[in-house]
Design an enzyme around this catalytic site. Structure first.
Site, PDB file in Angstrom:
ATOM      1  N   GLY A   1      10.750  -6.265  -5.899  1.00 23.13           N
ATOM      2  CA  GLY A   1      12.205  -6.411  -6.098  1.00 23.13           C
ATOM      3  C   GLY A   1      12.623  -6.950  -7.484  1.00 23.13           C
ATOM      4  N   SER A   2      11.727  -7.482  -8.131  1.00 22.90           N
ATOM      5  CA  SER A   2      12.106  -8.056  -9.443  1.00 22.90           C
ATOM      6  C   SER A   2      11.886  -6.972 -10.770  1.00 22.90           C
ATOM      7  CB  SER A   2      11.235  -9.263  -9.810  1.00 22.90           C
ATOM      8  OG  SER A   2      11.428 -10.184  -8.699  1.00 22.90           O
TER       9      SER A   2
ATOM     10  N   SER B   1      10.925 -13.171 -11.535  1.00 19.28           N
ATOM     11  CA  SER B   1      10.313 -13.461 -10.332  1.00 19.28           C
ATOM     12  C   SER B   1      10.929 -14.560  -9.286  1.00 19.28           C
ATOM     13  CB  SER B   1       8.846 -14.172 -10.634  1.00 19.28           C
ATOM     14  OG  SER B   1       8.069 -14.400  -9.557  1.00 19.28           O
ATOM     15  N   LYS B   2      11.109 -14.143  -8.075  1.00 18.82           N
ATOM     16  CA  LYS B   2      11.983 -15.168  -7.423  1.00 18.82           C
ATOM     17  C   LYS B   2      11.235 -16.436  -7.062  1.00 18.82           C
ATOM     18  CE  LYS B   2      13.729 -15.382  -2.662  1.00 18.82           C
ATOM     19  NZ  LYS B   2      14.107 -14.838  -1.239  1.00 18.82           N
ATOM     20  N   THR B   3       9.866 -16.052  -6.791  1.00 17.24           N
ATOM     21  CA  THR B   3       9.142 -17.395  -6.478  1.00 17.24           C
ATOM     22  C   THR B   3       8.268 -17.923  -7.639  1.00 17.24           C
ATOM     23  OG1 THR B   3       7.262 -15.597  -6.247  1.00 17.24           O
ATOM     24  CG2 THR B   3       8.361 -16.460  -4.021  1.00 17.24           C
ATOM     25  N   PHE B   4       8.207 -17.241  -8.881  1.00 21.30           N
ATOM     26  CA  PHE B   4       7.453 -17.479  -9.780  1.00 21.30           C
ATOM     27  C   PHE B   4       6.149 -18.029  -9.705  1.00 21.30           C
ATOM     28  CE2 PHE B   4       7.472 -18.724 -14.146  1.00 21.30           C
ATOM     29  CZ  PHE B   4       8.432 -17.902 -14.824  1.00 21.30           C
ATOM     30  N   THR B   5       5.590 -17.178  -8.352  1.00 26.97           N
ATOM     31  CA  THR B   5       4.177 -17.533  -8.314  1.00 26.97           C
ATOM     32  C   THR B   5       3.324 -16.205  -8.161  1.00 26.97           C
ATOM     33  OG1 THR B   5       4.486 -17.475  -5.732  1.00 26.97           O
ATOM     34  CG2 THR B   5       4.600 -19.653  -6.931  1.00 26.97           C
ATOM     35  N   THR B   6       4.143 -15.152  -8.041  1.00 19.08           N
ATOM     36  CA  THR B   6       3.417 -13.635  -7.976  1.00 19.08           C
ATOM     37  C   THR B   6       2.447 -13.460  -9.050  1.00 19.08           C
ATOM     38  OG1 THR B   6       5.410 -12.912  -7.059  1.00 19.08           O
ATOM     39  CG2 THR B   6       3.917 -11.348  -7.834  1.00 19.08           C
TER      40      THR B   6
ATOM     41  N   GLU C   1       0.695 -10.776 -10.246  1.00 19.53           N
ATOM     42  CA  GLU C   1       0.815  -9.924 -11.142  1.00 19.53           C
ATOM     43  C   GLU C   1       1.928 -10.615 -12.341  1.00 19.53           C
ATOM     44  OE1 GLU C   1       1.393  -9.492  -8.131  1.00 19.53           O
ATOM     45  OE2 GLU C   1       0.460  -7.539  -7.453  1.00 19.53           O
TER      46      GLU C   1
ATOM     47  N   GLY D   1      14.122 -10.529  -2.186  1.00 17.10           N
ATOM     48  CA  GLY D   1      13.608  -9.781  -3.375  1.00 17.10           C
ATOM     49  C   GLY D   1      14.253  -8.267  -3.568  1.00 17.10           C
ATOM     50  N   ARG D   2      14.094  -7.649  -2.508  1.00 18.18           N
ATOM     51  CA  ARG D   2      14.674  -6.249  -2.656  1.00 18.18           C
ATOM     52  C   ARG D   2      16.044  -6.095  -2.615  1.00 18.18           C
ATOM     53  NH1 ARG D   2      11.613  -7.679   1.513  1.00 18.18           N
ATOM     54  NH2 ARG D   2      12.534  -7.726   3.882  1.00 18.18           N
TER      55      ARG D   2
ATOM     56  N   GLN E   1      10.885   0.693  -1.189  1.00 14.04           N
ATOM     57  CA  GLN E   1      10.719  -0.827  -1.037  1.00 14.04           C
ATOM     58  C   GLN E   1      11.961  -1.311  -0.191  1.00 14.04           C
ATOM     59  OE1 GLN E   1      11.483  -3.908  -3.965  1.00 14.04           O
ATOM     60  NE2 GLN E   1      10.339  -5.496  -3.044  1.00 14.04           N
TER      61      GLN E   1
ATOM     62  N   GLU F   1       9.651  -2.101   3.237  1.00 10.46           N
ATOM     63  CA  GLU F   1       9.440  -3.666   3.170  1.00 10.46           C
ATOM     64  C   GLU F   1      10.409  -4.250   4.323  1.00 10.46           C
ATOM     65  OE1 GLU F   1       7.280  -5.732  -0.264  1.00 10.46           O
ATOM     66  OE2 GLU F   1       9.495  -6.629  -0.295  1.00 10.46           O
TER      67      GLU F   1
ATOM     68  N   HIS G   1      10.179  22.806  -6.346  1.00 11.21           N
ATOM     69  CA  HIS G   1       8.874  23.333  -6.813  1.00 11.21           C
ATOM     70  C   HIS G   1       7.844  22.462  -6.620  1.00 11.21           C
ATOM     71  CE1 HIS G   1      11.251  26.474  -9.180  1.00 11.21           C
ATOM     72  NE2 HIS G   1      12.242  25.449  -9.206  1.00 11.21           N
TER      73      HIS G   1
ATOM     74  N   LYS H   1      -2.988  -9.972  -0.147  1.00  9.71           N
ATOM     75  CA  LYS H   1      -3.026 -10.758  -1.324  1.00  9.71           C
ATOM     76  C   LYS H   1      -4.055 -11.999  -1.103  1.00  9.71           C
ATOM     77  CE  LYS H   1       2.016 -10.772  -2.189  1.00  9.71           C
ATOM     78  NZ  LYS H   1       3.133 -11.853  -2.185  1.00  9.71           N
TER      79      LYS H   1
HETATM   80  O1  F6P Z   1      10.106 -11.925  -7.337  1.00 11.70           O
HETATM   81  P1  F6P Z   1       8.714 -12.450  -6.912  1.00 11.70           P
HETATM   82  O2  F6P Z   1       8.706 -13.583  -5.987  1.00 11.70           O
HETATM   83  O3  F6P Z   1       7.857 -12.359  -8.034  1.00 11.70           O
HETATM   84  O4  F6P Z   1       8.190 -11.249  -5.545  1.00 11.70           O
HETATM   85  C1  F6P Z   1       7.958  -9.816  -6.120  1.00 11.70           C
HETATM   86  C2  F6P Z   1       7.959  -8.982  -4.765  1.00 11.70           C
HETATM   87  O5  F6P Z   1       6.906  -9.311  -4.095  1.00 11.70           O
HETATM   88  C3  F6P Z   1       7.217  -9.363  -2.683  1.00 11.70           C
HETATM   89  O6  F6P Z   1       7.462 -10.692  -2.206  1.00 11.70           O
HETATM   90  C4  F6P Z   1       6.379  -8.556  -1.953  1.00 11.70           C
HETATM   91  O7  F6P Z   1       5.729  -7.473  -2.364  1.00 11.70           O
HETATM   92  C5  F6P Z   1       8.522  -8.448  -2.577  1.00 11.70           C
HETATM   93  O8  F6P Z   1       9.228  -8.559  -1.550  1.00 11.70           O
HETATM   94  C6  F6P Z   1       9.110  -9.238  -3.920  1.00 11.70           C
HETATM   95  O9  F6P Z   1      10.129  -8.183  -4.260  1.00 11.70           O
END
Ligand code: F6P
Length: 554
Positions: free
Chosen positions: A161-162, A212-217, A219, A274-275, A356, A360, A391, A515
């Site tokens: 979602g971010s 990043s909503k959580t700032f812990t993701t 990636e 997030g989404r 998503q 999701e 096509h 994860k």
């Molecule tokens: O914005 P964040 O916290 O980095 O999360 C990114 C994405 O990871 C998820 O939590 C799981 O895929 C989504 O719901 C979210 O959009």
């Protein structure tokens, strides 16, 4: 609320009977022949005098009649959809597993009409003003990089979602883009994504937006760290980070720890999923690309659809209609997927975005009452821009063995009048649902083939059975407001389906297990020692794969 199993609603049983008695052999050719006003009965036009947006929904090419449609509406009534909509708009904590409100509608309530009593709602406006000031400064060149040059490239670093919302909207609204500001989106942890992006960026003129909503993701934080290292290699002084990195997050502390200056933080709140977050600070890259005024038009368009969703009767409510028709196929015909097919090149990411958004949200088997459902929930969402899909995969939609309900979407007006391209494009948009609905009978094929009709296999191969259901959605033009309304329409369709299935559309527990296991596996890969795999507690397949990798890694 009781949150009963949908299958325990009286109308569910009646719909099952209707499916058996007429739904499964419903014939669209006959239905249209028998009723000259079928289009008028089963289409709705929504428009707003407040914004530049208008949507026509034609749902007449569906396997429904009045009895079926009314029964679907009864299902919505029995599931107390209206009440659940009101609860959502009132800020009730309908995300029960996380005990949170679901208030993306508050983000686009620009005039503050909804009067929601939830912490943070009163901060929406100041945060939008912050986004305006910042995006204006960057776009005008007033915001300078560490060597005094204006920003030429922005890189949004986020995932899910971010990422998907900003990517989809900046693509869909490209005609409004500031063309001399390059926008990049890095999401994948695969270093290739970042490496290829940095290759075309200049540290002196690049702005990184860590979303990043959580700032812990994992990636996003890994990608942001790599970007910061790359930047500091050129800029040397950590103080320069403030001019080149901003954060969009609910986690102010983690963003501060990363080194983002307080004034470069754009916050949002845990009641924004997030989404459903492109309307929040997560939309900063959108505001940078199309300008804050256009971003606000997007919000206003969505808000008008919110009002329609909240106030319109169920039978005229576009999101409700889409949701009920989706349930008809998903739960009674056994359709597993739903295709979204926009006939507009700028909308080429729309299906990806709602992959998503829908999957999701509604890919869940537990009801809010902790029961396992005994029916199917969220559909598999897929699709791509017309006419490319024609096509690639339309063969299966027309003549395959699976029933694939499709949403066709097109604008009346194009942003690019090039010769007769638009007429040709739209001729396909009109033709495909027609072909899917009415098909071509064996008699027609024989008549067409003449002498060749003696070839039985050729005849049978050319038959189109028809009765393949579609919705057709037309907008006047893909403007910011119209796009906002269209996105909100699909968001609310997802909400209604979740309400009826009694699931929580607003958590995403299903992404956690993978994860956690990846975190357990990573040290094994870092140790680069295949002998450590046995005894690490993995099954023989995973262990075999790990050893293959470690024995061959270079
Ligand atoms: O914005 P964040 O916290 O980095 O999360 C990114 C994405 O990871 C998820 O939590 C799981 O895929 C989504 O719901 C979210 O959009």
């Amino acid at each position: 609320m009781a949150h009963k199993l949908a299958s325990a609603q009286p109308s569910w049983q009646k719909l099952q009977q209707l499916y058996e008695s007429k739904g499964k052999q419903y014939n669209l050719t006959q239905a249209f022949k028998a009723d000259a006003s079928r289009f008028d009965t089963y289409s709705r036009e929504w428009k707003s005098d407040k914004v530049d947006a208008r949507i026509l929904l034609d749902f007449s090419k569906n396997l429904i009649d009045d009895e079926i449609f009314n029964q679907l509406l009864s299902l919505a009534q029995e599931a107390e959809v209206k009440k659940q909509i009101d609860q959502m708009f009132a800020g009730d904590h309908i995300n029960t597993s996380e005990d949170r409100a679901v208030l993306h509608v508050a983000l686009r309530d620009v005039e503050g009409e909804f009067k929601i009593n939830e912490a943070g709602v009163d901060e929406v406006k100041p945060e939008l003003e912050h986004m305006k000031r910042f995006s204006d400064a960057v776009r005008s060149g007033e915001w300078k990089g560490y060597t005094g040059k204006p920003i030429k490239s922005i890189v949004n670093i986020g995932i899910g979602g971010s990422d998907l919302g900003p990517v989809m909207v900046t693509e869909a609204l490209k005609p409004y883009a500031k063309r001399d500001l390059d926008a990049h989106f890095v999401s994948n942890i695969d270093g290739t994504h970042m490496a290829e992006t940095l290759r075309v960026c200049d540290p002196e003129t690049t702005l990184f937006i860590v979303a990043s909503k959580t700032f812990t993701t994992q990636e996003t934080i890994t990608n942001a760290t790599t970007a910061r290292d790359w930047f500091l290699e050129a800029a040397k002084d950590k103080a320069h980070v403030a001019k080149h990195f901003v954060a969009l997050s609910t986690n102010v502390k983690a963003a501060t720890d990363f080194g983002i200056a307080q004034e470069n933080m754009f916050k949002f709140w845990d009641w924004v999923g997030g989404r459903y977050s492109l309307w929040s600070a997560i939309g900063l890259s959108i505001a940078l690309v199309i300008g804050y005024e256009r971003f606000e038009e997007l919000l206003r368009g969505a808000h008008q659809m919110d009002l329609h969703f909240k106030n319109a009767e169920l039978k005229d409510n576009l999101p409700v209609i889409l949701a009920l028709i989706g349930i008809w196929y998903n739960d009674f015909f056994g359709s597993e997927t739903q295709a979204i097919l926009p006939y507009d090149q700028y909308m080429h990411k729309f299906a990806d975005y709602f992959q998503q958004g829908d999957m999701e949200s509604n890919g869940k088997f537990i009801t809010k009452n902790s029961e396992r459902v005994n029916y199917h929930t969220g559909p598999i969402i897929w699709g791509q821009a017309g006419t490319n899909g024609q096509h690639a995969f339309y063969q299966l939609i027309h003549q395959g063995t699976k029933l694939i309900p499709c949403d066709f979407i097109a604008p009346v007006e194009t942003h690019n009048r090039v010769g007769e391209h638009h007429e040709i494009l739209l001729s396909n948009f009109f033709a495909q649902p027609e072909a899917l609905a009415f098909g071509k009978s064996e008699d027609e094929v024989r008549a067409e083939l003449g002498a060749q009709a003696s070839n039985e296999f050729l005849v049978k191969s050319k038959v189109f059975e028809g009765n393949r259901p579609t919705n057709s959605i037309m907008l006047q033009k893909i403007t910011p407001a119209a796009l906002g309304a269209l996105i909100a329409l699909y968001e609310h369709k997802i909400a209604v389906q979740g309400f009826i299935w009694s699931i929580n559309s607003y958590d995403q527990m299903g992404v956690e297990l993978g994860k956690v296991l990846a975190k357990k596996i990573l040290p094994l890969l870092q140790a680069k020692d295949a002998s450590k795999v046995d005894g690490a507690g993995h099954d023989s397949s995973t262990s075999g794969l790990l050893k293959f990798y470690l024995n061959n890694a270079k």
